[in-house]
Design a protein around this motif. Structure first.
Motif, PDB file in Angstrom:
ATOM      1  N   THR A   1      46.131  52.584 -21.172  1.00 17.48           N
ATOM      2  CA  THR A   1      45.411  53.387 -22.019  1.00 17.48           C
ATOM      3  C   THR A   1      46.203  54.673 -22.047  1.00 17.48           C
ATOM      4  O   THR A   1      46.966  55.293 -21.354  1.00 17.48           O
ATOM      5  CB  THR A   1      44.089  54.001 -21.428  1.00 17.48           C
ATOM      6  OG1 THR A   1      44.425  54.753 -20.254  1.00 17.48           O
ATOM      7  CG2 THR A   1      43.002  52.712 -21.262  1.00 17.48           C
TER       8      THR A   1
ATOM      9  N   GLU B   1      43.023  55.538 -25.795  1.00 12.94           N
ATOM     10  CA  GLU B   1      42.995  54.315 -26.410  1.00 12.94           C
ATOM     11  C   GLU B   1      43.452  53.012 -25.465  1.00 12.94           C
ATOM     12  O   GLU B   1      44.752  53.280 -25.088  1.00 12.94           O
ATOM     13  CB  GLU B   1      43.763  54.460 -27.756  1.00 12.94           C
ATOM     14  CG  GLU B   1      43.331  55.193 -28.929  1.00 12.94           C
ATOM     15  CD  GLU B   1      44.075  55.148 -30.148  1.00 12.94           C
ATOM     16  OE1 GLU B   1      44.643  54.147 -30.440  1.00 12.94           O
ATOM     17  OE2 GLU B   1      44.070  56.117 -30.770  1.00 12.94           O
ATOM     18  N   ASP B   2      43.030  51.927 -25.702  1.00 15.84           N
ATOM     19  CA  ASP B   2      43.489  50.817 -25.012  1.00 15.84           C
ATOM     20  C   ASP B   2      44.804  49.964 -25.840  1.00 15.84           C
ATOM     21  O   ASP B   2      44.530  50.073 -27.114  1.00 15.84           O
ATOM     22  CB  ASP B   2      42.284  49.796 -24.658  1.00 15.84           C
ATOM     23  CG  ASP B   2      41.313  50.111 -23.813  1.00 15.84           C
ATOM     24  OD1 ASP B   2      41.612  51.011 -22.874  1.00 15.84           O
ATOM     25  OD2 ASP B   2      40.054  49.912 -24.045  1.00 15.84           O
ATOM     26  N   HIS B   3      45.805  49.569 -25.016  1.00 11.87           N
ATOM     27  CA  HIS B   3      46.661  49.148 -25.346  1.00 11.87           C
ATOM     28  C   HIS B   3      46.755  47.716 -24.759  1.00 11.87           C
ATOM     29  O   HIS B   3      46.798  47.610 -23.434  1.00 11.87           O
ATOM     30  CB  HIS B   3      48.070  49.870 -25.513  1.00 11.87           C
ATOM     31  CG  HIS B   3      47.770  51.120 -26.410  1.00 11.87           C
ATOM     32  ND1 HIS B   3      48.273  51.213 -27.562  1.00 11.87           N
ATOM     33  CD2 HIS B   3      47.392  52.330 -25.933  1.00 11.87           C
ATOM     34  CE1 HIS B   3      48.108  52.419 -28.072  1.00 11.87           C
ATOM     35  NE2 HIS B   3      47.619  53.090 -27.132  1.00 11.87           N
ATOM     36  N   ASP B   4      47.344  46.375 -25.582  1.00  8.77           N
ATOM     37  CA  ASP B   4      47.913  45.345 -24.828  1.00  8.77           C
ATOM     38  C   ASP B   4      49.288  45.724 -24.184  1.00  8.77           C
ATOM     39  O   ASP B   4      50.174  46.081 -25.071  1.00  8.77           O
ATOM     40  CB  ASP B   4      47.938  44.176 -25.750  1.00  8.77           C
ATOM     41  CG  ASP B   4      48.476  42.870 -25.013  1.00  8.77           C
ATOM     42  OD1 ASP B   4      49.773  42.656 -25.135  1.00  8.77           O
ATOM     43  OD2 ASP B   4      47.887  42.274 -24.173  1.00  8.77           O
TER      44      ASP B   4
ATOM     45  N   PHE C   1      52.764  46.434 -26.121  1.00 10.70           N
ATOM     46  CA  PHE C   1      53.349  47.685 -26.020  1.00 10.70           C
ATOM     47  C   PHE C   1      54.768  47.645 -25.514  1.00 10.70           C
ATOM     48  O   PHE C   1      55.597  48.367 -26.172  1.00 10.70           O
ATOM     49  CB  PHE C   1      52.494  48.596 -25.188  1.00 10.70           C
ATOM     50  CG  PHE C   1      53.127  50.111 -25.036  1.00 10.70           C
ATOM     51  CD1 PHE C   1      52.697  51.001 -26.124  1.00 10.70           C
ATOM     52  CD2 PHE C   1      53.821  50.698 -23.968  1.00 10.70           C
ATOM     53  CE1 PHE C   1      53.207  52.335 -25.994  1.00 10.70           C
ATOM     54  CE2 PHE C   1      54.045  51.626 -23.747  1.00 10.70           C
ATOM     55  CZ  PHE C   1      53.563  52.711 -24.838  1.00 10.70           C
TER      56      PHE C   1
ATOM     57  N   ASP D   1      57.598  49.155 -28.222  1.00  8.96           N
ATOM     58  CA  ASP D   1      57.428  50.667 -28.271  1.00  8.96           C
ATOM     59  C   ASP D   1      58.908  51.118 -28.720  1.00  8.96           C
ATOM     60  O   ASP D   1      59.723  50.740 -28.502  1.00  8.96           O
ATOM     61  CB  ASP D   1      57.071  51.091 -26.799  1.00  8.96           C
ATOM     62  CG  ASP D   1      57.103  52.514 -26.826  1.00  8.96           C
ATOM     63  OD1 ASP D   1      56.298  53.239 -27.380  1.00  8.96           O
ATOM     64  OD2 ASP D   1      58.150  53.005 -25.991  1.00  8.96           O
TER      65      ASP D   1
END
Length: 124
Positions: A23, A27-30, A34, A38
């Protein structure tokens, strides 16, 4: 799914069962997506992620867990995405991390899982 390792320094690592629940700013991210995409940020990105440990554990990881569970300290943490020996493996740098929560099967044992909170995340 990517294999992740906790970097314990001095060429020591502990393979993790999984790294999930990333997070950033609520916000949640895979985590796999990421790490692969990134592009960095000029601003610190506070957040957290969950690491789940395997049954096979490095003795140095036990000492690391004790240190990171001490809420009076913060430390930089590196998690390696992929083979630790590979120069292509991505490194997830967590700045000023601490164990925001830990999950134990038995209070006398090292935790099975840790939620790490951090002040910033960078991928190298």
């Amino acid at each position: 799914m990517t294999v992740y390792h906790l970097d314990l320094g001095d060429s020591q690592t502990e393979e993790l069962e999984e790294v999930t629940h990333l997070t950033l700013a609520g916000e949640d991210h895979d985590i796999d997506a990421f790490v692969a995409s990134d592009q960095g940020s000029d601003e610190p990105r506070r957040g957290g992620l969950l690491i789940v440990r395997k049954d096979e554990r490095n003795e140095a990881a036990g000492r690391w867990v004790q240190a990171v569970e001490d809420l009076s300290t913060e430390q930089d943490v590196i998690i390696i995405a992929g083979d630790p020996a590979s120069p292509e493996a991505r490194r997830i740098h967590l700045t000023k991390a601490w164990a925001a929560d830990s999950f134990h099967d038995d209070e006398d044992d090292d935790p099975e899982a840790l939620t790490l909170a951090f002040a910033d995340i960078t991928i190298k």
